[in-house]
Design an enzyme around this catalytic site. Structure first.
Site, mmCIF file in Angstrom:
data_model
loop_
_atom_site.group_PDB
_atom_site.id
_atom_site.type_symbol
_atom_site.label_atom_id
_atom_site.label_comp_id
_atom_site.label_asym_id
_atom_site.label_seq_id
_atom_site.Cartn_x
_atom_site.Cartn_y
_atom_site.Cartn_z
ATOM 1 N N TRP A 1 31.327 14.565 22.543
ATOM 2 C CA TRP A 1 30.514 15.213 21.279
ATOM 3 C C TRP A 1 29.881 16.537 21.907
ATOM 4 O O TRP A 1 29.815 16.754 22.976
ATOM 5 C CB TRP A 1 29.258 14.287 21.237
ATOM 6 C CG TRP A 1 29.378 12.869 20.684
ATOM 7 C CD1 TRP A 1 30.480 12.493 20.189
ATOM 8 C CD2 TRP A 1 28.184 12.246 19.969
ATOM 9 N NE1 TRP A 1 30.102 11.055 19.596
ATOM 10 C CE2 TRP A 1 28.544 10.878 19.381
ATOM 11 C CE3 TRP A 1 26.753 12.514 20.202
ATOM 12 C CZ2 TRP A 1 27.753 10.042 19.001
ATOM 13 C CZ3 TRP A 1 26.085 11.200 19.916
ATOM 14 C CH2 TRP A 1 26.621 10.050 19.315
ATOM 15 N N ASN B 1 18.270 10.979 33.122
ATOM 16 C CA ASN B 1 19.025 10.024 32.405
ATOM 17 C C ASN B 1 19.774 8.947 33.301
ATOM 18 O O ASN B 1 20.292 9.346 34.325
ATOM 19 C CB ASN B 1 20.433 10.881 31.654
ATOM 20 C CG ASN B 1 19.640 11.846 30.794
ATOM 21 O OD1 ASN B 1 18.466 12.141 30.403
ATOM 22 N ND2 ASN B 1 20.438 12.145 29.479
ATOM 23 N N TYR C 1 10.304 9.771 19.976
ATOM 24 C CA TYR C 1 10.533 8.879 21.356
ATOM 25 C C TYR C 1 9.776 9.616 22.670
ATOM 26 O O TYR C 1 9.314 8.862 23.243
ATOM 27 C CB TYR C 1 11.966 8.757 21.425
ATOM 28 C CG TYR C 1 12.120 7.920 22.768
ATOM 29 C CD1 TYR C 1 12.063 6.545 22.659
ATOM 30 C CD2 TYR C 1 12.748 8.833 23.929
ATOM 31 C CE1 TYR C 1 12.518 5.899 23.952
ATOM 32 C CE2 TYR C 1 13.037 7.920 25.078
ATOM 33 C CZ TYR C 1 12.676 6.591 25.326
ATOM 34 O OH TYR C 1 13.022 5.817 26.123
ATOM 35 N N HIS D 1 24.021 5.968 25.431
ATOM 36 C CA HIS D 1 23.975 7.434 26.115
ATOM 37 C C HIS D 1 25.230 7.830 26.531
ATOM 38 O O HIS D 1 26.270 7.057 26.585
ATOM 39 C CB HIS D 1 22.909 7.407 27.264
ATOM 40 C CG HIS D 1 21.468 7.261 26.900
ATOM 41 N ND1 HIS D 1 20.547 8.146 26.667
ATOM 42 C CD2 HIS D 1 20.935 5.797 26.609
ATOM 43 C CE1 HIS D 1 19.501 7.537 26.188
ATOM 44 N NE2 HIS D 1 19.715 6.205 26.348
ATOM 45 N N ARG E 1 34.856 4.501 25.842
ATOM 46 C CA ARG E 1 35.908 5.177 25.145
ATOM 47 C C ARG E 1 36.995 5.187 26.175
ATOM 48 O O ARG E 1 38.181 4.771 25.736
ATOM 49 C CB ARG E 1 35.516 6.689 24.590
ATOM 50 C CG ARG E 1 35.371 6.467 23.116
ATOM 51 C CD ARG E 1 35.009 8.153 22.581
ATOM 52 N NE ARG E 1 33.691 8.020 22.335
ATOM 53 C CZ ARG E 1 32.798 8.900 22.261
ATOM 54 N NH1 ARG E 1 33.002 9.985 23.034
ATOM 55 N NH2 ARG E 1 31.565 8.827 21.848
HETATM 56 P P1 GDP Z 1 20.177 12.875 25.759
HETATM 57 O O1 GDP Z 1 19.873 13.469 27.132
HETATM 58 O O2 GDP Z 1 18.742 12.180 25.212
HETATM 59 O O3 GDP Z 1 20.487 13.930 24.625
HETATM 60 O O4 GDP Z 1 21.110 11.567 25.506
HETATM 61 P P2 GDP Z 1 22.441 11.338 25.463
HETATM 62 O O5 GDP Z 1 22.736 11.028 26.869
HETATM 63 O O6 GDP Z 1 22.895 10.567 24.308
HETATM 64 O O7 GDP Z 1 23.235 12.826 25.353
HETATM 65 C C1 GDP Z 1 23.493 13.434 26.375
HETATM 66 C C2 GDP Z 1 24.606 14.783 25.712
HETATM 67 O O8 GDP Z 1 25.807 14.294 25.870
HETATM 68 C C3 GDP Z 1 24.173 15.535 24.529
HETATM 69 O O9 GDP Z 1 24.562 17.011 24.994
HETATM 70 C C4 GDP Z 1 25.654 15.076 23.665
HETATM 71 O O10 GDP Z 1 26.019 15.933 22.844
HETATM 72 C C5 GDP Z 1 26.621 14.898 24.831
HETATM 73 N N1 GDP Z 1 27.639 13.701 24.629
HETATM 74 C C6 GDP Z 1 29.073 13.774 24.625
HETATM 75 N N2 GDP Z 1 29.670 12.882 24.056
HETATM 76 C C7 GDP Z 1 28.700 11.930 23.802
HETATM 77 C C8 GDP Z 1 28.877 10.460 23.250
HETATM 78 O O11 GDP Z 1 29.787 10.087 23.055
HETATM 79 N N3 GDP Z 1 27.446 10.003 23.145
HETATM 80 C C9 GDP Z 1 26.489 10.587 23.199
HETATM 81 N N4 GDP Z 1 25.259 9.896 23.077
HETATM 82 N N5 GDP Z 1 26.093 11.846 23.839
HETATM 83 C C10 GDP Z 1 27.468 12.685 24.039
#
Ligand code: GDP
Length: 324
Positions: free
Chosen positions: A216, A181, A152, A195, A203
Protein backbone atom coordinates in the site's frame (compact mmCIF):
# COMPACT_ATOMS: atom_id res chain seq x y z
CA UNK A 1 13.73 14.16 39.19
CA UNK A 2 13.49 10.61 37.96
CA UNK A 3 15.57 11.03 34.81
CA UNK A 4 18.64 12.03 36.78
CA UNK A 5 18.83 8.70 38.59
CA UNK A 6 21.57 6.37 37.31
CA UNK A 7 20.19 3.95 34.69
CA UNK A 8 19.42 0.50 36.09
CA UNK A 9 22.10 -1.87 34.80
CA UNK A 10 19.71 -4.70 33.93
CA UNK A 11 16.03 -4.90 33.01
CA UNK A 12 13.58 -5.87 35.75
CA UNK A 13 13.15 -9.57 36.51
CA UNK A 14 9.49 -10.39 35.93
CA UNK A 15 9.47 -13.21 38.50
CA UNK A 16 10.43 -10.64 41.19
CA UNK A 17 7.54 -8.41 40.17
CA UNK A 18 4.81 -10.96 39.51
CA UNK A 19 5.69 -14.21 41.30
CA UNK A 20 2.64 -15.31 43.34
CA UNK A 21 0.58 -12.27 42.24
CA UNK A 22 -3.01 -12.43 40.98
CA UNK A 23 -2.92 -10.74 37.58
CA UNK A 24 -5.94 -10.09 35.38
CA UNK A 25 -5.14 -9.77 31.68
CA UNK A 26 -7.78 -8.29 29.35
CA UNK A 27 -7.62 -9.16 25.66
CA UNK A 28 -6.04 -12.37 26.87
CA UNK A 29 -6.80 -14.29 23.64
CA UNK A 30 -5.49 -11.47 21.45
CA UNK A 31 -2.06 -10.85 19.97
CA UNK A 32 -0.49 -8.91 22.83
CA UNK A 33 -2.60 -10.51 25.58
CA UNK A 34 -1.42 -14.03 24.75
CA UNK A 35 2.22 -12.98 24.87
CA UNK A 36 1.63 -11.19 28.19
CA UNK A 37 -0.10 -14.25 29.69
CA UNK A 38 2.77 -16.51 28.61
CA UNK A 39 5.35 -14.26 30.29
CA UNK A 40 3.28 -13.94 33.46
CA UNK A 41 2.93 -17.71 33.59
CA UNK A 42 6.70 -18.09 33.34
CA UNK A 43 7.11 -15.45 36.06
CA UNK A 44 5.01 -17.53 38.46
CA UNK A 45 1.93 -15.29 38.53
CA UNK A 46 -1.61 -16.55 38.96
CA UNK A 47 -2.90 -15.44 35.58
CA UNK A 48 -6.59 -14.55 35.35
CA UNK A 49 -7.23 -14.24 31.61
CA UNK A 50 -10.26 -12.37 30.29
CA UNK A 51 -11.09 -12.74 26.61
CA UNK A 52 -13.97 -11.36 24.56
CA UNK A 53 -16.04 -14.50 25.15
CA UNK A 54 -15.69 -14.26 28.95
CA UNK A 55 -16.52 -10.60 29.54
CA UNK A 56 -17.98 -7.74 27.51
CA UNK A 57 -15.70 -4.84 28.34
CA UNK A 58 -18.30 -2.41 26.97
CA UNK A 59 -20.55 -3.33 29.90
CA UNK A 60 -19.41 -1.10 32.74
CA UNK A 61 -21.21 -2.86 35.59
CA UNK A 62 -20.18 -6.30 34.36
CA UNK A 63 -16.53 -5.19 34.24
CA UNK A 64 -16.68 -3.78 37.77
CA UNK A 65 -18.39 -6.88 39.15
CA UNK A 66 -16.00 -9.31 37.48
CA UNK A 67 -12.89 -7.45 38.58
CA UNK A 68 -14.19 -7.22 42.15
CA UNK A 69 -14.84 -10.97 42.10
CA UNK A 70 -11.40 -11.77 40.71
CA UNK A 71 -9.56 -9.64 43.31
CA UNK A 72 -6.50 -8.94 41.12
CA UNK A 73 -3.36 -7.37 42.52
CA UNK A 74 -2.42 -6.15 39.06
CA UNK A 75 -4.54 -5.57 35.94
CA UNK A 76 -2.81 -5.65 32.56
CA UNK A 77 -5.14 -4.18 29.97
CA UNK A 78 -4.32 -5.47 26.48
CA UNK A 79 -7.82 -5.48 24.95
CA UNK A 80 -8.43 -3.18 21.98
CA UNK A 81 -11.01 -2.91 19.25
CA UNK A 82 -8.53 -2.07 16.57
CA UNK A 83 -6.78 -2.89 13.34
CA UNK A 84 -4.44 -1.54 10.71
CA UNK A 85 -4.67 1.76 8.91
CA UNK A 86 -7.43 0.59 6.52
CA UNK A 87 -9.66 -0.68 9.32
CA UNK A 88 -9.14 2.48 11.37
CA UNK A 89 -10.00 4.68 8.39
CA UNK A 90 -13.23 2.76 7.75
CA UNK A 91 -14.27 2.48 11.44
CA UNK A 92 -13.64 5.87 13.04
CA UNK A 93 -16.66 5.46 15.32
CA UNK A 94 -15.93 1.98 16.72
CA UNK A 95 -12.21 2.65 17.00
CA UNK A 96 -12.87 5.76 19.08
CA UNK A 97 -16.03 4.98 20.97
CA UNK A 98 -15.39 1.35 21.86
CA UNK A 99 -11.83 1.93 22.97
CA UNK A 100 -12.69 4.95 25.11
CA UNK A 101 -15.35 2.87 26.86
CA UNK A 102 -13.24 -0.28 27.22
CA UNK A 103 -10.26 1.66 28.54
CA UNK A 104 -12.25 3.68 31.05
CA UNK A 105 -14.19 0.66 32.32
CA UNK A 106 -11.11 -1.45 32.92
CA UNK A 107 -9.12 1.33 34.60
CA UNK A 108 -12.04 2.28 36.85
CA UNK A 109 -12.81 -1.38 37.60
CA UNK A 110 -9.19 -2.14 38.48
CA UNK A 111 -9.07 0.71 40.97
CA UNK A 112 -12.42 -0.13 42.53
CA UNK A 113 -11.45 -3.79 42.83
CA UNK A 114 -8.50 -2.79 45.02
CA UNK A 115 -5.73 -3.68 42.57
CA UNK A 116 -2.38 -2.10 43.42
CA UNK A 117 -1.50 -1.43 39.79
CA UNK A 118 -2.94 -1.00 36.30
CA UNK A 119 -0.81 -1.33 33.17
CA UNK A 120 -2.51 -0.52 29.87
CA UNK A 121 -1.15 -0.93 26.36
CA UNK A 122 -0.73 2.55 24.93
CA UNK A 123 0.32 3.31 21.38
CA UNK A 124 2.77 5.44 19.41
CA UNK A 125 -0.23 6.60 17.37
CA UNK A 126 -1.08 8.92 20.28
CA UNK A 127 1.77 11.21 19.17
CA UNK A 128 1.07 14.20 16.92
CA UNK A 129 0.93 13.46 13.18
CA UNK A 130 3.97 15.66 12.62
CA UNK A 131 6.48 15.29 15.43
CA UNK A 132 10.29 15.46 15.60
CA UNK A 133 11.78 11.95 15.20
CA UNK A 134 12.50 10.05 17.36
CA UNK A 135 9.35 10.91 19.31
CA UNK A 136 10.20 11.98 22.86
CA UNK A 137 7.59 11.74 25.59
CA UNK A 138 7.55 15.48 26.24
CA UNK A 139 6.23 16.10 22.69
CA UNK A 140 3.15 13.90 23.12
CA UNK A 141 0.66 16.75 23.41
CA UNK A 142 2.15 19.05 20.75
CA UNK A 143 -0.49 18.42 18.06
CA UNK A 144 -3.39 16.30 16.78
CA UNK A 145 -2.57 12.69 15.82
CA UNK A 146 -2.76 11.23 12.31
CA UNK A 147 -6.44 11.83 11.38
CA UNK A 148 -6.85 8.38 9.75
CA UNK A 149 -6.66 6.91 13.24
CA UNK A 150 -7.54 10.08 15.17
CA UNK A 151 -10.40 8.75 17.35
CA UNK A 152 -8.40 5.62 18.23
CA UNK A 153 -5.36 7.71 19.13
CA UNK A 154 -7.54 9.98 21.25
CA UNK A 155 -8.85 6.94 23.16
CA UNK A 156 -5.24 6.13 24.06
CA UNK A 157 -4.69 9.74 25.14
CA UNK A 158 -7.79 9.65 27.34
CA UNK A 159 -6.49 6.50 29.02
CA UNK A 160 -3.08 8.02 29.53
CA UNK A 161 -4.47 11.17 31.09
CA UNK A 162 -6.89 9.26 33.30
CA UNK A 163 -4.02 7.10 34.53
CA UNK A 164 -2.28 10.31 35.49
CA UNK A 165 -5.47 11.48 37.23
CA UNK A 166 -5.87 8.22 39.21
CA UNK A 167 -2.29 8.47 40.37
CA UNK A 168 -2.61 12.14 41.31
CA UNK A 169 -5.92 11.81 43.13
CA UNK A 170 -5.76 8.29 44.59
CA UNK A 171 -2.06 7.38 44.49
CA UNK A 172 -3.04 4.46 42.24
CA UNK A 173 -0.13 3.07 40.18
CA UNK A 174 -1.69 3.40 36.72
CA UNK A 175 0.20 3.86 33.48
CA UNK A 176 -0.09 3.13 29.81
CA UNK A 177 3.29 3.02 28.06
CA UNK A 178 3.35 4.01 24.39
CA UNK A 179 4.13 0.94 22.29
CA UNK A 180 5.58 0.99 18.77
CA UNK A 181 3.77 -1.01 16.04
CA UNK A 182 3.73 -4.67 17.04
CA UNK A 183 4.48 -7.69 14.86
CA UNK A 184 5.37 -11.34 15.26
CA UNK A 185 3.89 -14.80 15.74
CA UNK A 186 0.22 -14.72 16.75
CA UNK A 187 -0.62 -11.53 14.81
CA UNK A 188 -3.91 -11.00 12.94
CA UNK A 189 -5.19 -13.67 10.62
CA UNK A 190 -8.03 -11.39 9.51
CA UNK A 191 -6.66 -9.42 6.52
CA UNK A 192 -9.36 -6.77 7.07
CA UNK A 193 -7.80 -5.80 10.41
CA UNK A 194 -4.15 -6.52 9.65
CA UNK A 195 -1.39 -4.03 10.28
CA UNK A 196 1.36 -3.69 7.70
CA UNK A 197 3.58 -6.65 8.65
CA UNK A 198 0.68 -9.08 9.10
CA UNK A 199 -0.86 -7.92 5.82
CA UNK A 200 2.38 -8.27 3.84
CA UNK A 201 3.27 -11.63 5.38
CA UNK A 202 -0.13 -13.10 4.65
CA UNK A 203 0.15 -11.93 1.04
CA UNK A 204 3.72 -13.06 0.49
CA UNK A 205 3.31 -16.62 1.73
CA UNK A 206 0.50 -17.16 -0.78
CA UNK A 207 2.36 -15.77 -3.80
CA UNK A 208 3.56 -18.05 -6.57
CA UNK A 209 7.38 -18.09 -6.88
CA UNK A 210 8.71 -14.80 -8.28
CA UNK A 211 5.32 -12.99 -8.27
CA UNK A 212 5.30 -9.32 -7.19
CA UNK A 213 4.22 -8.26 -3.70
CA UNK A 214 1.63 -5.48 -3.55
CA UNK A 215 2.39 -2.79 -0.96
CA UNK A 216 0.00 0.00 0.00
CA UNK A 217 0.92 3.62 -0.56
CA UNK A 218 4.18 5.14 -1.79
CA UNK A 219 6.61 3.13 0.33
CA UNK A 220 8.10 6.33 1.76
CA UNK A 221 6.41 6.52 5.20
CA UNK A 222 8.41 5.09 8.05
CA UNK A 223 7.48 2.77 10.89
CA UNK A 224 9.18 1.23 13.90
CA UNK A 225 8.42 -2.42 14.58
CA UNK A 226 8.45 -3.98 18.03
CA UNK A 227 8.53 -7.77 18.34
CA UNK A 228 5.60 -9.09 20.30
CA UNK A 229 7.59 -10.78 23.09
CA UNK A 230 9.67 -7.65 23.57
CA UNK A 231 6.48 -5.61 23.82
CA UNK A 232 5.00 -7.92 26.45
CA UNK A 233 8.23 -7.85 28.46
CA UNK A 234 8.51 -4.06 28.25
CA UNK A 235 4.91 -3.54 29.30
CA UNK A 236 5.20 -5.88 32.29
CA UNK A 237 8.55 -4.38 33.30
CA UNK A 238 6.88 -1.03 33.97
CA UNK A 239 5.70 -2.33 37.33
CA UNK A 240 9.31 -1.93 38.51
CA UNK A 241 9.08 1.86 38.29
CA UNK A 242 8.93 3.69 41.58
CA UNK A 243 6.08 5.76 40.16
CA UNK A 244 4.10 5.76 36.90
CA UNK A 245 5.66 7.61 33.98
CA UNK A 246 4.80 8.57 30.42
CA UNK A 247 7.09 6.13 28.68
CA UNK A 248 7.85 4.91 25.16
CA UNK A 249 8.50 1.23 24.50
CA UNK A 250 10.07 0.70 21.10
CA UNK A 251 13.28 -0.15 19.31
CA UNK A 252 14.32 3.31 18.14
CA UNK A 253 14.85 1.82 14.65
CA UNK A 254 13.01 3.60 11.83
CA UNK A 255 12.31 1.68 8.60
CA UNK A 256 10.72 2.97 5.41
CA UNK A 257 7.74 0.90 4.29
CA UNK A 258 9.74 0.02 1.15
CA UNK A 259 12.64 -1.30 3.25
CA UNK A 260 10.24 -3.13 5.54
CA UNK A 261 8.48 -4.77 2.59
CA UNK A 262 11.88 -5.86 1.23
CA UNK A 263 12.74 -7.32 4.66
CA UNK A 264 9.46 -9.26 4.52
CA UNK A 265 10.39 -10.65 1.08
CA UNK A 266 13.82 -11.65 2.41
CA UNK A 267 12.38 -13.31 5.53
CA UNK A 268 10.02 -15.34 3.35
CA UNK A 269 12.79 -16.15 0.80
CA UNK A 270 10.61 -14.67 -1.92
CA UNK A 271 12.35 -13.19 -4.95
CA UNK A 272 9.46 -11.13 -6.47
CA UNK A 273 9.50 -7.36 -6.90
CA UNK A 274 7.63 -4.80 -4.78
CA UNK A 275 4.69 -3.05 -6.45
CA UNK A 276 3.42 0.08 -4.69
CA UNK A 277 -0.22 1.12 -4.89
CA UNK A 278 -0.36 4.89 -4.30
CA UNK A 279 -4.18 4.81 -4.34
CA UNK A 280 -3.98 3.15 -0.90
CA UNK A 281 -3.32 5.33 2.19
CA UNK A 282 0.17 6.14 3.48
CA UNK A 283 -1.06 7.27 6.91
CA UNK A 284 1.31 9.07 9.23
CA UNK A 285 4.52 10.15 7.42
CA UNK A 286 7.00 9.04 10.10
CA UNK A 287 6.76 7.02 13.31
CA UNK A 288 9.67 6.13 15.55
CA UNK A 289 9.99 6.38 19.32
CA UNK A 290 12.91 7.53 21.42
CA UNK A 291 14.07 4.70 23.69
CA UNK A 292 16.10 6.93 25.99
CA UNK A 293 13.60 7.21 28.84
CA UNK A 294 12.85 3.46 28.96
CA UNK A 295 16.57 2.75 29.09
CA UNK A 296 17.15 5.39 31.78
CA UNK A 297 14.23 4.47 34.02
CA UNK A 298 13.92 0.73 33.46
CA UNK A 299 17.18 -0.46 31.97
CA UNK A 300 14.91 -2.03 29.34
CA UNK A 301 15.57 -2.28 25.64
CA UNK A 302 14.03 -4.41 22.89
CA UNK A 303 16.14 -7.47 22.06
CA UNK A 304 14.84 -8.92 18.80
CA UNK A 305 16.40 -7.78 15.51
CA UNK A 306 13.81 -7.17 12.77
CA UNK A 307 15.10 -9.93 10.44
CA UNK A 308 14.95 -12.49 13.25
CA UNK A 309 11.45 -11.44 14.31
CA UNK A 310 10.20 -11.50 10.74
CA UNK A 311 11.55 -15.01 10.23
CA UNK A 312 9.72 -16.20 13.35
CA UNK A 313 6.55 -14.54 12.07
CA UNK A 314 6.90 -16.18 8.63
CA UNK A 315 7.24 -19.60 10.28
CA UNK A 316 4.14 -18.94 12.39
CA UNK A 317 2.07 -17.72 9.45
CA UNK A 318 3.07 -20.68 7.29
CA UNK A 319 1.93 -23.07 10.04
CA UNK A 320 -1.19 -21.09 10.94
CA UNK A 321 -2.31 -20.37 7.45
CA UNK A 322 -1.03 -22.67 4.70
CA UNK A 323 -1.06 -21.03 1.24
CA UNK A 324 -4.48 -21.39 -0.43
P1 GDP B 1 -0.22 2.61 11.25
O1 GDP B 1 1.19 2.61 11.77
O2 GDP B 1 -1.21 2.93 12.32
O3 GDP B 1 -0.35 3.50 10.05
O4 GDP B 1 -0.63 1.14 10.85
P2 GDP B 1 -0.36 0.09 9.68
O5 GDP B 1 0.56 -0.93 10.21
O6 GDP B 1 -1.68 -0.39 9.20
O7 GDP B 1 0.26 0.86 8.42
C1 GDP B 1 1.57 1.24 8.33
C2 GDP B 1 2.03 1.69 6.97
O8 GDP B 1 2.17 0.53 6.16
C3 GDP B 1 1.25 2.71 6.15
O9 GDP B 1 2.18 3.64 5.61
C4 GDP B 1 0.68 1.87 5.01
O10 GDP B 1 0.51 2.58 3.80
C5 GDP B 1 1.76 0.81 4.84
N1 GDP B 1 1.27 -0.45 4.24
C6 GDP B 1 1.80 -1.03 3.14
N2 GDP B 1 1.10 -2.12 2.78
C7 GDP B 1 0.12 -2.25 3.72
C8 GDP B 1 -0.92 -3.22 3.90
O11 GDP B 1 -1.09 -4.14 3.12
N3 GDP B 1 -1.73 -3.06 4.98
C9 GDP B 1 -1.56 -2.02 5.86
N4 GDP B 1 -2.40 -1.94 6.91
N5 GDP B 1 -0.60 -1.08 5.69
C10 GDP B 1 0.23 -1.19 4.64
Amino acid sequence: MQLERPAPSAPPVLADLYGGQRVVVTGARGFLGRAVCAQLDRAGATVLPLGRAELDLLDRSAVKARLRALRPEVVVHCAVDGGGLGWMRDHPVESGLNNVLINVHVLEGAHEAGARAFLGAGSACAYPRICPVPFVEDDLWQGYPEPTNGPYAQSKRVLLDLCRAYHAQHGFFAMTPLLANLYGPGDHLDPGRAHVVAALLQRVIRLPAGAPLEVWGTGTPTRELLYIDDAAEGLLSCLALSEPAVLNLGTGMEHSIAALAQAVLDAADHSGALVFDPTKPDGQPRKCLSTARAEALLGWRARTPLAEGLRAAVTWYRAAEPPR
